[in-house]
Design a protein around this motif. Structure first.
Motif, PDB file in Angstrom:
ATOM      1  N   GLU A 240       4.276   5.077 -12.257  1.00 13.43           N
ATOM      2  CA  GLU A 240       3.257   4.049 -12.468  1.00 13.43           C
ATOM      3  C   GLU A 240       3.795   2.647 -12.215  1.00 13.43           C
ATOM      4  OE1 GLU A 240       1.473   4.592 -16.296  1.00 13.43           O
ATOM      5  OE2 GLU A 240       0.684   6.577 -15.754  1.00 13.43           O
ATOM      6  N   ASP A 241       5.070   2.418 -12.491  1.00 14.28           N
ATOM      7  CA  ASP A 241       5.663   1.098 -12.239  1.00 14.28           C
ATOM      8  C   ASP A 241       5.642   0.780 -10.748  1.00 14.28           C
ATOM      9  OD1 ASP A 241       6.195   0.572 -14.909  1.00 14.28           O
ATOM     10  OD2 ASP A 241       8.225   1.415 -14.817  1.00 14.28           O
ATOM     11  N   LEU A 242       5.961   1.766  -9.924  1.00 13.56           N
ATOM     12  CA  LEU A 242       5.957   1.570  -8.477  1.00 13.56           C
ATOM     13  C   LEU A 242       4.533   1.342  -7.977  1.00 13.56           C
ATOM     14  CD1 LEU A 242       7.754   1.418  -5.996  1.00 13.56           C
ATOM     15  CD2 LEU A 242       7.462   3.878  -5.707  1.00 13.56           C
ATOM     16  N   GLN A 243       3.579   2.043  -8.565  1.00 11.57           N
ATOM     17  CA  GLN A 243       2.179   1.833  -8.199  1.00 11.57           C
ATOM     18  C   GLN A 243       1.758   0.399  -8.497  1.00 11.57           C
ATOM     19  OE1 GLN A 243       0.546   5.255 -10.441  1.00 11.57           O
ATOM     20  NE2 GLN A 243      -0.733   5.565  -8.644  1.00 11.57           N
ATOM     21  N   ARG A 244       2.090  -0.079  -9.687  1.00 13.35           N
ATOM     22  CA  ARG A 244       1.731  -1.449 -10.069  1.00 13.35           C
ATOM     23  C   ARG A 244       2.427  -2.479  -9.168  1.00 13.35           C
ATOM     24  NH1 ARG A 244       1.546   0.755 -15.324  1.00 13.35           N
ATOM     25  NH2 ARG A 244       3.763   0.442 -15.649  1.00 13.35           N
ATOM     26  N   GLU A 245       3.692  -2.218  -8.861  1.00 11.80           N
ATOM     27  CA  GLU A 245       4.439  -3.130  -7.992  1.00 11.80           C
ATOM     28  C   GLU A 245       3.786  -3.182  -6.607  1.00 11.80           C
ATOM     29  OE1 GLU A 245       8.837  -3.365  -5.944  1.00 11.80           O
ATOM     30  OE2 GLU A 245       8.681  -2.402  -7.899  1.00 11.80           O
TER      31      GLU A 245
ATOM     32  N   LYS B 153       0.656  -2.534  -5.864  1.00 13.81           N
ATOM     33  CA  LYS B 153      -0.633  -3.216  -5.974  1.00 13.81           C
ATOM     34  C   LYS B 153      -0.430  -4.725  -6.026  1.00 13.81           C
ATOM     35  CE  LYS B 153      -3.837  -1.048  -7.966  1.00 13.81           C
ATOM     36  NZ  LYS B 153      -4.748  -0.343  -8.866  1.00 13.81           N
ATOM     37  N   ALA B 154       0.588  -5.160  -6.754  1.00 13.79           N
ATOM     38  CA  ALA B 154       0.888  -6.596  -6.843  1.00 13.79           C
ATOM     39  C   ALA B 154       1.314  -7.144  -5.487  1.00 13.79           C
ATOM     40  CB  ALA B 154       1.978  -6.841  -7.880  1.00 13.79           C
ATOM     41  N   ASP B 155       2.151  -6.402  -4.772  1.00 14.19           N
ATOM     42  CA  ASP B 155       2.600  -6.837  -3.440  1.00 14.19           C
ATOM     43  C   ASP B 155       1.416  -6.956  -2.475  1.00 14.19           C
ATOM     44  OD1 ASP B 155       5.188  -6.837  -4.384  1.00 14.19           O
ATOM     45  OD2 ASP B 155       5.785  -4.994  -3.330  1.00 14.19           O
ATOM     46  N   GLU B 156       0.532  -5.973  -2.521  1.00  8.74           N
ATOM     47  CA  GLU B 156      -0.627  -5.986  -1.636  1.00  8.74           C
ATOM     48  C   GLU B 156      -1.543  -7.168  -1.973  1.00  8.74           C
ATOM     49  OE1 GLU B 156      -4.190  -3.070  -0.047  1.00  8.74           O
ATOM     50  OE2 GLU B 156      -2.916  -2.379  -1.673  1.00  8.74           O
ATOM     51  N   SER B 157      -1.768  -7.401  -3.250  1.00 10.76           N
ATOM     52  CA  SER B 157      -2.609  -8.522  -3.670  1.00 10.76           C
ATOM     53  C   SER B 157      -2.006  -9.855  -3.248  1.00 10.76           C
ATOM     54  CB  SER B 157      -2.798  -8.500  -5.182  1.00 10.76           C
ATOM     55  OG  SER B 157      -3.511  -7.361  -5.573  1.00 10.76           O
TER      56      SER B 157
ATOM     57  N   ARG C 214       0.831  -1.200   0.000  1.00 12.86           N
ATOM     58  CA  ARG C 214       0.000   0.000   0.000  1.00 12.86           C
ATOM     59  C   ARG C 214       0.871   1.258   0.000  1.00 12.86           C
ATOM     60  NH1 ARG C 214      -3.766  -0.567   4.635  1.00 12.86           N
ATOM     61  NH2 ARG C 214      -4.170  -2.559   3.646  1.00 12.86           N
ATOM     62  N   ALA C 215       1.961   1.215   0.756  1.00 12.32           N
ATOM     63  CA  ALA C 215       2.874   2.359   0.811  1.00 12.32           C
ATOM     64  C   ALA C 215       3.527   2.600  -0.556  1.00 12.32           C
ATOM     65  CB  ALA C 215       3.936   2.136   1.881  1.00 12.32           C
ATOM     66  N   LYS C 216       3.928   1.520  -1.220  1.00 10.62           N
ATOM     67  CA  LYS C 216       4.523   1.665  -2.551  1.00 10.62           C
ATOM     68  C   LYS C 216       3.535   2.303  -3.512  1.00 10.62           C
ATOM     69  CE  LYS C 216       7.779  -2.205  -2.715  1.00 10.62           C
ATOM     70  NZ  LYS C 216       8.085  -3.476  -3.387  1.00 10.62           N
ATOM     71  N   GLN C 217       2.277   1.896  -3.414  1.00  6.64           N
ATOM     72  CA  GLN C 217       1.252   2.484  -4.276  1.00  6.64           C
ATOM     73  C   GLN C 217       1.144   3.984  -4.030  1.00  6.64           C
ATOM     74  OE1 GLN C 217      -2.637   0.522  -4.757  1.00  6.64           O
ATOM     75  NE2 GLN C 217      -1.763  -1.122  -3.528  1.00  6.64           N
ATOM     76  N   GLN C 218       1.141   4.372  -2.772  1.00 11.12           N
ATOM     77  CA  GLN C 218       1.012   5.784  -2.424  1.00 11.12           C
ATOM     78  C   GLN C 218       2.213   6.593  -2.906  1.00 11.12           C
ATOM     79  OE1 GLN C 218      -1.627   7.360  -1.137  1.00 11.12           O
ATOM     80  NE2 GLN C 218      -2.690   5.408  -1.284  1.00 11.12           N
ATOM     81  N   VAL C 219       3.409   6.062  -2.694  1.00 17.10           N
ATOM     82  CA  VAL C 219       4.613   6.760  -3.137  1.00 17.10           C
ATOM     83  C   VAL C 219       4.607   6.882  -4.663  1.00 17.10           C
ATOM     84  CG1 VAL C 219       7.138   6.613  -3.303  1.00 17.10           C
ATOM     85  CG2 VAL C 219       5.996   6.124  -1.131  1.00 17.10           C
ATOM     86  N   GLY C 220       4.229   5.809  -5.326  1.00 14.84           N
ATOM     87  CA  GLY C 220       4.144   5.842  -6.785  1.00 14.84           C
ATOM     88  C   GLY C 220       3.129   6.859  -7.261  1.00 14.84           C
ATOM     89  N   SER C 221       2.038   6.976  -6.554  1.00 12.60           N
ATOM     90  CA  SER C 221       1.000   7.941  -6.914  1.00 12.60           C
ATOM     91  C   SER C 221       1.500   9.370  -6.745  1.00 12.60           C
ATOM     92  CB  SER C 221      -0.238   7.707  -6.042  1.00 12.60           C
ATOM     93  OG  SER C 221      -1.239   8.628  -6.362  1.00 12.60           O
TER      94      SER C 221
END
Length: 56
Positions: free
Chosen positions: A29-34, A36-40, A17-24
């Motif tokens: 976008e790559d960090l956001q996707r990463e 999201k994948a980690d959270e899933s 979730r933190a990676k998604q926020q930092v990416g946002s």
């Protein structure tokens, strides 16, 4: 599910979730996707552990 597994899965979920926020925030976008994948992945692990517990 052991307490250690629960804790690690939750840490993985929060890190994703933190990676998604930092990416946002940074527009990465790559960090956001990463993230999201980690959270899933962490959520799937938690679901699998819960399923195993149900059959014990």
């Amino acid at each position: 599910m052991s307490g250690e597994d629960k804790t690690q899965n939750k840490v993985d979920e929060i890190q994703g979730r933190a990676k998604q926020q930092v990416g946002s925030v940074t527009g990465d976008e790559d960090l956001q996707r990463e993230g999201k994948a980690d959270e899933s992945k962490a959520n799937l692990k938690q679901a699998g552990e819960k399923l195993k517990d149900a059959f014990k």
